[in-house]
Design an enzyme around this catalytic site. Structure first.
Site, short mmCIF file in Angstrom:
data_model
loop_
_atom_site.label_atom_id
_atom_site.label_comp_id
_atom_site.label_asym_id
_atom_site.label_seq_id
_atom_site.Cartn_x
_atom_site.Cartn_y
_atom_site.Cartn_z
CD GLU A 44 47.46 49.73 40.36
OE1 GLU A 44 47.67 48.76 40.08
OE2 GLU A 44 46.36 50.62 40.76
CB THR A 45 47.83 45.08 46.28
OG1 THR A 45 46.65 44.95 46.59
CG2 THR A 45 49.35 44.68 47.31
#
Length: 265
Positions: A44-45
């Site tokens: 995830e970013t």
């Protein structure tokens, strides 16, 4: 664009779940954010932008798609803001206008997430075969998260699962992932779990907070207790404390900043 790498749900570097936290000072469209998330490659970013005072918008992207809610990237984003501002509390608003309330609590960060109900479901045999599971105790589905929950008997068997991810991906459609869980065999924890999501992200998520929107209530009802210690038995491992309070779940965890830099847009 100021960018940080943070290891979430751990107090040790190179453990827990790494997330990128991006603080753009210009408007980015979804396509640009998706390209950046794919370039970074973490499960995830997060992209956070101040709305006013201690209120921020937050959006989450895996290397493949936007994810409405992510626990470890919320924790990572909170760690950055608590380290770079004077705030003791934060409110995030996600892409679905869900409000996430975050507080400092001694050496941990306390996150308030919604609780989602589970419903009955059927699990294809080829999905169980791909996971390497022969017997199950319970099977449920979280429509809010599009995640299948499977409970098995042994935490040791859970830790030893070696899924065939190609077969797993081909065994089902229309879901984001499969959560496999078992009661703990360690007195320090209440339950163990692993999360496989080749449909929407990476093969296996090292430590997953967002699934506590349904997993904490599941175990709270089974174990007849509202405060629980969770262990994710992935290769990197991770831990968190969760607490069920009416229609909310509180997730307490730690995080370590490992990189600070500039992403060239």
């Amino acid at each position: 664009m100021k960018t940080y790498f943070v290891d979430s749900f751990t107090n040790e570097k190179f453990k827990g779940n790494p997330a990128a936290v991006c603080l753009p000072d210009i408007e980015l469209d979804a396509e640009s954010m998706q390209h950046i998330a794919a370039e970074i490659g973490f499960s995830e970013t997060a992209f956070i932008k101040q709305i006013k005072d201690n209120t921020y918008s937050i959006r989450f992207f895996s290397p493949k798609t936007e994810i409405p809610l992510c626990g470890h990237a919320t924790l990572a984003s909170s760690k950055i803001l608590f380290s770079t501002t004077l705030f003791d509390s934060i409110k995030f608003i996600n892409c679905n206008d869900v409000e996430l309330f975050i507080e400092k609590e001694t050496d941990k960060i306390k996150m308030q997430f919604p609780v989602y109900d589970l419903e009955e479901t059927e699990v294809p045999q080829k999905l169980l075969d791909a996971l390497g599971i022969s017997e199950i105790i319970e099977k449920k589905y979280s429509p809010n998260n599009k995640i299948i929950l499977i409970e098995i008997e042994s935490a040791d068997d859970l830790a030893n699962l070696k899924p065939d991810f190609t077969a797993l991906l081909n065994s089902h459609t229309g879901i984001n992932g499969v959560l496999v869980t078992a009661v703990s065999n360690n007195e320090n924890f209440d339950f163990h779990y692993r999360y496989f999501w080749p449909w929407a992200g990476t093969d296996e998520d090292p430590v997953t907070g967002g699934i506590q929107t349904f997993l904490t209530k599941y175990w709270a009802l089974k174990l007849n207790k509202t405060k629980l210690n969770a262990f994710q038995s992935s290769l990197r491992t991770g831990t968190m404390i969760t607490e069920l309070v009416q229609d909310k779940v509180y997730i307490l965890g730690e995080a370590v900043i490992v990189l600070e830099g500039t992403f060239i847009l």
